[in-house]
Design an enzyme around this catalytic site. Structure first.
Site, mmCIF file in Angstrom:
data_model
loop_
_atom_site.group_PDB
_atom_site.id
_atom_site.type_symbol
_atom_site.label_atom_id
_atom_site.label_comp_id
_atom_site.label_asym_id
_atom_site.label_seq_id
_atom_site.Cartn_x
_atom_site.Cartn_y
_atom_site.Cartn_z
ATOM 1 N N ASP A 1 -4.501 -1.038 -8.415
ATOM 2 C CA ASP A 1 -3.800 -0.297 -7.254
ATOM 3 C C ASP A 1 -2.256 -0.014 -7.811
ATOM 4 O O ASP A 1 -1.751 -1.145 -8.390
ATOM 5 C CB ASP A 1 -3.655 -1.195 -5.935
ATOM 6 C CG ASP A 1 -3.360 -0.469 -4.824
ATOM 7 O OD1 ASP A 1 -3.197 1.024 -4.832
ATOM 8 O OD2 ASP A 1 -2.624 -0.985 -3.838
ATOM 9 N N HIS B 1 3.563 3.208 3.262
ATOM 10 C CA HIS B 1 2.980 1.774 3.053
ATOM 11 C C HIS B 1 3.737 0.645 3.794
ATOM 12 O O HIS B 1 4.743 1.101 4.437
ATOM 13 C CB HIS B 1 3.668 1.543 1.402
ATOM 14 C CG HIS B 1 2.952 2.352 0.415
ATOM 15 N ND1 HIS B 1 3.311 2.858 -0.557
ATOM 16 C CD2 HIS B 1 1.444 1.971 0.116
ATOM 17 C CE1 HIS B 1 2.516 3.109 -1.346
ATOM 18 N NE2 HIS B 1 1.365 2.852 -0.858
ATOM 19 N N GLY B 2 3.360 -0.464 4.042
ATOM 20 C CA GLY B 2 3.794 -1.629 4.768
ATOM 21 C C GLY B 2 3.410 -1.720 6.406
ATOM 22 O O GLY B 2 2.636 -0.666 6.832
ATOM 23 N N HIS C 1 -3.540 6.437 0.956
ATOM 24 C CA HIS C 1 -2.744 5.060 0.773
ATOM 25 C C HIS C 1 -2.013 4.664 2.022
ATOM 26 O O HIS C 1 -1.924 5.877 2.813
ATOM 27 C CB HIS C 1 -1.847 5.114 -0.423
ATOM 28 C CG HIS C 1 -2.215 4.950 -1.893
ATOM 29 N ND1 HIS C 1 -1.879 3.971 -2.714
ATOM 30 C CD2 HIS C 1 -3.271 5.678 -2.513
ATOM 31 C CE1 HIS C 1 -2.664 4.026 -3.805
ATOM 32 N NE2 HIS C 1 -3.288 5.119 -3.616
ATOM 33 N N GLY C 2 -1.636 3.533 2.093
ATOM 34 C CA GLY C 2 -1.066 3.401 3.487
ATOM 35 C C GLY C 2 -1.635 3.652 4.415
ATOM 36 O O GLY C 2 -0.810 4.214 5.431
ATOM 37 N N ASP D 1 -4.248 -2.424 3.629
ATOM 38 C CA ASP D 1 -3.903 -3.700 3.221
ATOM 39 C C ASP D 1 -2.909 -4.563 4.382
ATOM 40 O O ASP D 1 -3.233 -5.615 4.469
ATOM 41 C CB ASP D 1 -2.932 -3.650 2.017
ATOM 42 C CG ASP D 1 -2.568 -4.990 1.290
ATOM 43 O OD1 ASP D 1 -3.028 -5.937 1.542
ATOM 44 O OD2 ASP D 1 -1.683 -4.871 0.231
HETATM 45 ZN ZN LIG Z 1 -0.446 2.672 -2.429
#
Ligand SMILES: [Zn+2]
Length: 374
Positions: A137, A233-234, A276-277, A321
């Protein structure tokens, strides 16, 4: 012929200085003639096929056609891996095991390689040999991608999105040329996501420019493309001022830019797209964390109905994630608060693993639709 010339014991060819040097330092049988650098590299590398892994090519083709997305779950420890494999075997879903450079540093790359091999055997033992990809990643350099490929990764991401366009093309192309020699698939990125996760951070979103995608894919030869359409992200994906609030005070994030996704799909029809994210930051998990001593303020993610819609399009890989981190943290906090005398790590990591597995089964079945596709 001077006696110092070293010959291959197999074919009698006189070895070049480089071949002799490589032979000398190789841990392997020095009698074997190393005909080329590529062969030498192959001798010292662990190929993903040896580990029983697959690359993402066929999985993505099927996912685009079938209107679903493959889960890409990050891992860096045993409990996460058990939860991921358990969830995907039980739902018969293919899976992408995702490792960031931070995870490699945390867990040690040798251990990760053996964990990935273990995951393949573990899935079989659980009763379903699901296809498993081991993916880097956010690789940020050629050297990191090369090192991962040499240690058994079947897929890598080279994220050159923070570079100017031409440099992104050049870096991505370099990784693709190396990776494809070993049948390893490569994900590139155009556009920048806001947010922070591990070593990747950006204060603002730069949406992908659809007019660049065709040129980028053609020039680099990438196998899939991560785009920026408003995911982030996050666990704090948006600032409260970017959101609206529902009647009961819950933050509602701005909707994903499906117009950009559609424009991208028009320009590169059927090409695998990556998000992503894409965590949803479930309010109930944030609540459990905060009720048990946590301090997560204004955490907000991408609503699952939007991800479900995306998964039906050319989006064939969705990275999750933060939701997993929240699920584990919620379970650990609650277990320790409920059982203050407990000090056996298995007693709180076990419930964390169960919570993670349940969350990932939900993602596979209700959000991504990759169940029964293994
Ligand atoms: Zn990412």
């Amino acid at each position: 012929m001077p006696h110092c010339l070293q010959r291959c014991r197999k074919c009698s060819l006189v070895l070049s200085n480089e071949q002799r040097f490589k032979n000398f330092f190789s841990r392997f049988d020095v009698r074997i003639h190393v005909a080329s650098l590529k062969q030498f590299e192959e001798r010292i590398m662990t190929t993903y096929k040896e580990l029983g892994l697959v690359n993402s090519k066929e999985l993505f083709q099927k996912a685009v056609k079938g209107g679903y997305a493959i889960p890409a779950f990050n891992f860096n420890n045993l409990e996460q891996l058990q939860a991921i494999i358990g969830a995907c075997v039980e739902t018969k879903s293919p899976v992408i095991l995702q490792v960031s450079s931070g995870a490699r540093k945390y867990a040690n790359s040798t251990l990760l390689k053996h964990l990935a091999k273990g995951a393949v055997d573990y899935a079989k033992e659980l009763g379903c040999a699901i296809p498993i990809v081991l993916h880097l990643d956010h690789g940020d350099t050629f050297e990191l991608c090369k090192s991962c490929i040499e240690s058994g990764f079947s897929s890598v991401m080279i994220d050159g999105s923070h570079h100017p366009y031409d440099k992104n093309v050049e870096l991505t192309k370099q990784v693709v040329e190396y990776a494809h020699k070993y049948d390893v698939t490569v994900e590139g990125e155009l556009g920048v996501l806001a947010g922070i996760e591990d070593e990747v951070s950006s204060a603002v979103t730069h949406y992908t420019k659809p007019e660049e995608v065709e040129d980028f894919v053609k020039k680099t030869g990438v196998d899939s493309l991560a785009i920026s359409i408003g995911t982030s992200h996050g666990a704090n994906k948006f600032k409260p001022e970017q959101c609206t609030r529902s009647a009961d005070g819950v933050l509602l994030p701005p909707p994903l830019r499906f117009d950009i996704l559609e424009e991208v799909e028009k320009r590169i029809p059927g090409f695998p797209i990556v998000l992503h994210g894409a965590s949803s930051v479930p309010a109930e998990l944030v609540k459990i964390i905060n009720a048990n001593g946590g301090k997560l303020k204004d955490a907000v993610g991408i609503p699952e109905d939007q991800l479900r819609k995306a998964a039906k399009s050319a989006v064939c890989k969705v990275n999750i994630d933060s939701d997993g981190r929240l699920a584990m943290t919620a379970a650990i906090r609650k277990t320790l608060v409920d059982n203050p005398a407990e000090f056996d790590p298995r007693k709180y990591l076990g419930p964390a693993r169960d919570q993670l597995k349940a969350l990932y089964m939900h993602k596979v079945v209700n959000v991504l639709g990759s169940n029964n596709r293994a």
